[in-house]
Design an enzyme around this catalytic site. Structure first.
Site, PDB file in Angstrom:
ATOM      1  CG  HIS A  63      -1.666  -1.222   1.472  1.00 58.65           C
ATOM      2  ND1 HIS A  63      -2.613  -1.688   0.581  1.00 58.65           N
ATOM      3  CD2 HIS A  63      -1.622  -2.147   2.477  1.00 58.65           C
ATOM      4  CE1 HIS A  63      -3.124  -2.820   1.041  1.00 58.65           C
ATOM      5  NE2 HIS A  63      -2.547  -3.119   2.177  1.00 58.65           N
ATOM      6  CG  HIS A  93       2.685   5.464   6.043  1.00 56.96           C
ATOM      7  ND1 HIS A  93       2.415   5.417   7.404  1.00 56.96           N
ATOM      8  CD2 HIS A  93       1.612   6.062   5.466  1.00 56.96           C
ATOM      9  CE1 HIS A  93       1.228   5.935   7.631  1.00 56.96           C
ATOM     10  NE2 HIS A  93       0.722   6.346   6.474  1.00 56.96           N
ATOM     11  CG  HIS A  95      -0.764   8.430   2.116  1.00 55.56           C
ATOM     12  ND1 HIS A  95      -1.567   7.311   2.080  1.00 55.56           N
ATOM     13  CD2 HIS A  95      -0.395   8.591   3.423  1.00 55.56           C
ATOM     14  CE1 HIS A  95      -1.701   6.826   3.316  1.00 55.56           C
ATOM     15  NE2 HIS A  95      -0.991   7.567   4.146  1.00 55.56           N
ATOM     16  CD  GLU A 105      -4.062   9.297   3.080  1.00 55.56           C
ATOM     17  OE1 GLU A 105      -3.770   9.142   4.277  1.00 55.56           O
ATOM     18  OE2 GLU A 105      -4.689   8.450   2.423  1.00 55.56           O
ATOM     19  CG  HIS A 118       0.291  10.081   7.278  1.00 56.48           C
ATOM     20  ND1 HIS A 118      -0.678   9.426   6.541  1.00 56.48           N
ATOM     21  CD2 HIS A 118      -0.012  11.397   7.193  1.00 56.48           C
ATOM     22  CE1 HIS A 118      -1.534  10.295   6.069  1.00 56.48           C
ATOM     23  NE2 HIS A 118      -1.159  11.518   6.445  1.00 56.48           N
ATOM     24  CB  THR A 198      -6.119   7.683   5.806  1.00 58.48           C
ATOM     25  OG1 THR A 198      -4.779   7.189   5.545  1.00 58.48           O
ATOM     26  CG2 THR A 198      -6.068   8.924   6.669  1.00 58.48           C
TER      27      THR A 198
HETATM   28  C1  LIG Z   1      -3.756  -3.189  14.395  1.00 56.08           C
HETATM   29  C2  LIG Z   1      -4.133  -2.590  13.081  1.00 56.08           C
HETATM   30  C3  LIG Z   1      -3.384  -1.298  12.874  1.00 56.08           C
HETATM   31  C4  LIG Z   1      -3.437  -0.900  11.431  1.00 56.08           C
HETATM   32  C5  LIG Z   1      -2.845   0.485  11.272  1.00 56.08           C
HETATM   33  N1  LIG Z   1      -1.400   0.422  11.213  1.00 56.08           N
HETATM   34  S1  LIG Z   1      -0.623   1.814  11.116  1.00 56.08           S
HETATM   35  O1  LIG Z   1       0.777   1.520  11.103  1.00 56.08           O
HETATM   36  O2  LIG Z   1      -1.107   2.692  12.135  1.00 56.08           O
HETATM   37  C6  LIG Z   1      -1.016   2.563   9.593  1.00 56.08           C
HETATM   38  C7  LIG Z   1      -1.522   3.866   9.597  1.00 56.08           C
HETATM   39  C8  LIG Z   1      -1.865   4.489   8.393  1.00 56.08           C
HETATM   40  S2  LIG Z   1      -2.454   6.135   8.404  1.00 56.08           S
HETATM   41  N2  LIG Z   1      -2.502   6.666   6.903  1.00 56.08           N
HETATM   42  O3  LIG Z   1      -1.494   6.902   9.187  1.00 56.08           O
HETATM   43  O4  LIG Z   1      -3.803   6.114   8.963  1.00 56.08           O
HETATM   44  C9  LIG Z   1      -1.718   3.840   7.190  1.00 56.08           C
HETATM   45  C10 LIG Z   1      -1.190   2.538   7.172  1.00 56.08           C
HETATM   46  C11 LIG Z   1      -0.838   1.895   8.372  1.00 56.08           C
HETATM   47  C12 LIG Z   1      -0.278   0.511   8.296  1.00 56.08           C
HETATM   48  O5  LIG Z   1      -0.906  -0.420   8.833  1.00 56.08           O
HETATM   49  O6  LIG Z   1       0.804   0.387   7.678  1.00 56.08           O
HETATM   50 ZN   LIG Z   2      -0.893   7.451   6.111  1.00 55.83          ZN
END
Ligand SMILES: CCCCCNS(=O)(=O)c1cc(S(N)(=O)=O)ccc1C(=O)O
Ligand SMILES: [Zn+2]
Length: 260
Positions: A63, A93, A95, A105, A118, A198
């Site tokens: 992603h 990460h 976007h 975003e 982010h 997101t």
């Molecule tokens: C237990 C499930 C958590 C899923 C979210 N993981 S995360 O690292 O916070 C995350 C945040 C986001 S975001 N855009 O910061 O909301 C995007 C992807 C991920 C990921 O899973 O890589």
């Molecule tokens: Zn993000």
């Protein structure tokens, strides 16, 4: 196959089918309208203690491209601003778009940036694990930084130079000693509001802190993100990784506050 993605069949417009919270009351991202944000003098500065931060690896998770950190103690935390206690850095990460006119975003008065960084943090004071925090209303804090194209960014090459090693979904490379403080603008004035992840599972667990000033990166640097692919090395379909952003979601009466 993929449970979700950014394409026609599996993108943001159909996520609600498997993740009904997609239509919830505190979804992210949002369009930020500066003049409608309420200036809150009680909002102190954001404080980042990243100096002992320990990056471990960089990965393509199908992603985005993610840099993961060692989060077994409070060596790298964000605090202050709207946060009641320190939150531990877990990963960052990006976007981005297919062209420079869009890719972020969050939008500002309807305007998109070329990309958005982010930095994801979790509340290790109140919750034992990241997974537990990720489902709690005050579990996560994500610092958002806009990227705008212009001159070369003097430190982003540290990331763009290794992107070729994580071209395919599921690839991981060691990535030690990177301090993301070098990716922040000089001023950390921000907007803040209560929202969600997101991407699926879209949990409504994020205190968003969006820095007002963008960082400037070159088109060439940003172009390197587009050499990544959503697909695995073994798949015959090579789908360029771009436009991995969710569009703005309804505010549903939420207040956006502004630091000075
Ligand atoms: C237990 C499930 C958590 C899923 C979210 N993981 S995360 O690292 O916070 C995350 C945040 C986001 S975001 N855009 O910061 O909301 C995007 C992807 C991920 C990921 O899973 O890589
Ligand atoms: Zn993000």
């Amino acid at each position: 196959g993929n449970p979700w993605g950014y394409g026609k069949q599996d993108g943001p417009s159909v996520w609600h089918k498997n993740y009904p919270v997609a239509e919830g009351d505190r979804q992210s991202p949002i369009d930020i309208v500066p003049h409608q944000a309420s200036h809150d003098p009680s909002l102190g500065p954001i404080v980042l203690n990243y100096d002992k931060c320990t990056s471990i690896k960089i990965a393509n998770n199908g992603h985005s491209v993610v840099v993961e950190f060692e989060d077994s103690d409070d060596r790298s935390v964000i605090q202050g601003g709207p946060l009641g206690n320190p939150y531990r850095l877990k990963q960052f990460h990006f976007h981005w778009g297919g062209k420079d006119c869009h890719g972020s975003e969050h939008t500002v008065a309807g305007n998109s940036y070329a990309s958005e960084l982010h930095l994801v943090h979790w509340n290790a004071v109140k919750y034992k694990t990241f997974e537990e925090a990720a489902t709690a209303p005050d579990g996560l804090a994500v610092l958002g930084i806009f990227l705008e194209t212009g001159d070369n960014h003097r430190w982003l090459h540290t990331i763009t130079d290794v992107l070729y090693t994580v071209k395919f979904k599921g690839s991981v490379t060691d990535f030690k000693g990177f301090n993301p403080k070098c990716l922040l603008p000089s001023s950390l004035h921000y907007w803040t509001y209560l929202g969600s992840l997101t991407t699926p599972p879209l949990y409504e667990s994020v205190t968003w802190i969006i820095v007002k000033d963008p960082i400037i990166v070159s088109e060439k640097q940003l172009g390197k993100f587009r050499t990544l692919v959503f697909t695995g090395e073994e798949e015959d379909q090579r789908t360029r990784m771009e436009n991995n952003f969710r569009p703005p979601q309804p505010l549903k009466g939420r207040k956006v506050r502004s630091s000075n």
